[in-house]
Design an enzyme around this catalytic site. Structure first.
Site, short mmCIF file in Angstrom:
data_model
loop_
_atom_site.label_atom_id
_atom_site.label_comp_id
_atom_site.label_asym_id
_atom_site.label_seq_id
_atom_site.Cartn_x
_atom_site.Cartn_y
_atom_site.Cartn_z
N GLU A 28 0.87 -1.37 0.00
CA GLU A 28 0.15 0.21 0.19
C GLU A 28 0.71 1.39 -0.09
O GLU A 28 0.81 2.17 0.89
CB GLU A 28 -1.00 0.04 1.00
CG GLU A 28 -1.98 -0.96 0.99
CD GLU A 28 -3.16 -1.02 2.11
OE1 GLU A 28 -2.78 -0.44 2.97
OE2 GLU A 28 -3.92 -1.92 1.93
N GLU A 32 -5.67 -7.84 -1.40
CA GLU A 32 -6.30 -7.57 -0.38
C GLU A 32 -7.62 -6.94 -0.62
O GLU A 32 -8.07 -6.07 -1.42
CB GLU A 32 -5.74 -6.41 0.74
CG GLU A 32 -4.48 -7.00 1.46
CD GLU A 32 -4.02 -6.05 2.35
OE1 GLU A 32 -4.88 -5.30 2.86
OE2 GLU A 32 -2.71 -6.03 2.67
#
Length: 531
Positions: free
Chosen positions: A193, A335
């Site tokens: 991320e 995710e």
């Protein structure tokens, strides 16, 4: 999960001491393919060219202060947790870690020594070795995810003053060498991320295609990916997106639209990857890996669109789906998750999975997470780390492609050639045994698993098991076989990826059902009544 925050404008979502001898290759077959994997257009394929769909789950903890998998403190042994993941149909395990866990002298904590005596005194890497080895016996694949530079928390960039880029790359190369030759470990998710920081035009976060080597995540992914491929050319390189392509947050108060841009989830914005693709030194190794979340993480504006959920496919197309639909590269959604408390989230999960497609040609994914202690999503496991959240699992189940050997335990080999039909010997009566386990129960339904062992003298190809239930008990879904019901009779037919059942081998068939929890009766294997 305790480390995700949202962007204000849209959303956000040490070198390893010693190189050990490589673990034996698992040579996974069927659900996760044979040998190492590579890419072909928007597909992931195995060493024979067969299409593989990774349908996995995240098991986190190695990126935290514990430096090892969470849930090892529970009453469920670590192998038992992997057994459940495989039996549910998750064929891939994404494992987050921080560079802290790789340091010499790193200590794993939060382990129930009574339940996991084999982990006593093991380092984080030694525990990782064991999890990878056992996952391989289940037919599962493993993706390693560099989640954080340190256990302190996530970072917008892939480096910090204490963990420079050189350490990030060196640690990745050490992991690649450590697992060289072990085909259970298929690749590297380079950094978790990357996202924006600072307010435009003074951006300080990760950008995509801006050309600043200190902030351009696309260029950093190329440097790290190529460094890994120089020592392990067989790995896949998983590259996440950013949140805002500029690397900075929009200033909504400056009345200057030129500083405002289209931002998405942390790691989820690959809108510029078409114009600025990641260029690797080894062809057919790149997989783009966006993240996607529900309102339990952050309430995006698109959830309030009057056309919701009809508006969502166009949003997914824009941020990352176009890469798959234009045959540019595979997508492995690293995710996605939700507490499933709000109906809008249930709709989101159903529509997102529908968007990925069904069957082996659909997009790959690893659900967040196995862990119930993920603060903003919860997990597939309940708080006891043993029973499962059936509401979530029922939505995900139709999209899972079980690993070969899933649910059969470590003594059943997931590898080896499939015998031809001519080797099949129908068993005589009593040439099989059966055990039943009720895994869970709730108001109006239950979950169980039927393990059937071939005690006859020959291989069954194909195999088929049947049993009966009382009137009023109805099948919801099943796994590790094609499970159907007619009247009170349930039939579990061999799946194409595991059609044979050798003498002495077992198969575990999992299911959920509506009605009063009931033990299967009159269980038969290829027509023979099981003891």
């Amino acid at each position: 999960m305790f480390r995700r925050v949202a962007l204000a404008t849209a959303a956000a979502g040490a070198l390893i001491a010693g190189i050990v001898t490589a673990l034996p290759a698992s040579a996974a077959t069927g659900g996760t393919g044979t040998g190492y994997l590579h890419t072909s257009g928007n597909k992931i394929v195995d060493s024979t060219g067969a299409t593989v769909r990774l349908t996995g789950i995240n098991w986190f903890g190695m990126e935290t202060d514990n430096k090892t998998f969470h849930g090892l403190w529970s009453s469920n042994p670590w192998r038992g947790q992997l057994d459940t993941m495989a039996s549910l149909g998750y064929n891939t395990l994404r494992i987050p870690f921080s560079d802290d866990a790789l340091k010499a002298g790193a200590t794993a904590t939060g382990i129930n020594d009574y339940v996991n005596p084999d982990l006593v005194g093991n380092s984080p890497l030694q525990i990782l070795d064991k999890v990878i080895a056992y996952a391989g016996t289940k037919g599962m694949r493993v993706i390693l995810d560099r989640h954080r530079p340190t256990s302190a928390g996530q970072t917008a960039l892939w480096y910090t003053s204490g963990v420079p880029e050189s350490t990030w790359i060196a640690d990745w190369q050490a992991l690649a060498r450590r697992y060289a030759g072990n085909t259970t470990v298929i690749g590297a998710d380079l950094h978790n991320e990357p996202h924006a920081e600072g307010t435009n035009p003074a951006a300080t976060g990760a950008c995509w295609g801006c050309g600043d080597t200190a902030r351009d995540w696309r260029l950093a992914a190329e440097r790290a990916g190529n460094a890994i491929l120089s020592v392990q050319p067989n790995w896949l390189i998983f590259v996440e997106g950013v949140s805002c392509p500029s690397g900075g947050l929009s200033n909504v108060w400056d009345n200057d639209p030129s500083n405002d841009e289209d931002c998405g989830w942390w790691g989820g914005n690959l809108s510029k990857a078409g114009d600025f693709p990641v260029r690797l030194s080894v062809a057919n190794r790149l997989v783009y890996s966006p993240h996607e979340y529900a309102t339990s993480v952050y309430h995006q504006a698109w959830f309030d669109d009057p056309s919701y959920p009809a508006n969502m496919p166009a949003i997914w197309d824009h941020y990352w789906g176009y890469l798959y639909k234009q045959n540019i590269a595979p997508i492995m959604m690293g995710e996605f998750g939700t507490t499933l408390q709000a109906n809008v989230d249930k709709i989101w999960l159903q529509e997102l999975l529908k968007y990925t497609g069904t069957g082996v040609n659909g997009m790959s994914f690893t659900y967040w997470s196995w862990n119930p202690n993920s603060g903003d999503t919860g997990g597939i496991a309940n708080d006891d780390w043993t029973t499962i959240n059936q509401a979530k699992q029922s939505i995900i189940q139709p999209y899972l492609i079980p690993p070969v050997g899933g649910g059969t335990g470590p003594t059943t080999s997931p590898t080896g050639p499939t015998p031809s039909a001519s080797t099949s010997t129908p068993p005589a009566a009593g040439a099989c045994t059966v055990t039943y386990k009720q895994d869970n129960a709730w108001q109006g339904g239950f979950q169980g698993s039927v393990t059937v062992k071939n005690t006859g003298g020959g291989t069954l190809n194909p195999w088929s098991a049947t049993w009966t239930w009382p009137s009023g008990v109805t099948l919801v879904n099943g796994w590790n076989a094609t499970v159907t019901q007619s009247g009170t009779t349930v039939t579990a037919a061999a799946p194409s990826y595991a059609s044979s059942l050798a003498a002495g081998a077992s198969v575990t068939i999992g299911f959920t059902a509506n009605g009063t929890a009931s033990t299967p009766a009159s269980v038969k294997l290829n027509g023979a009544t099981c003891a």
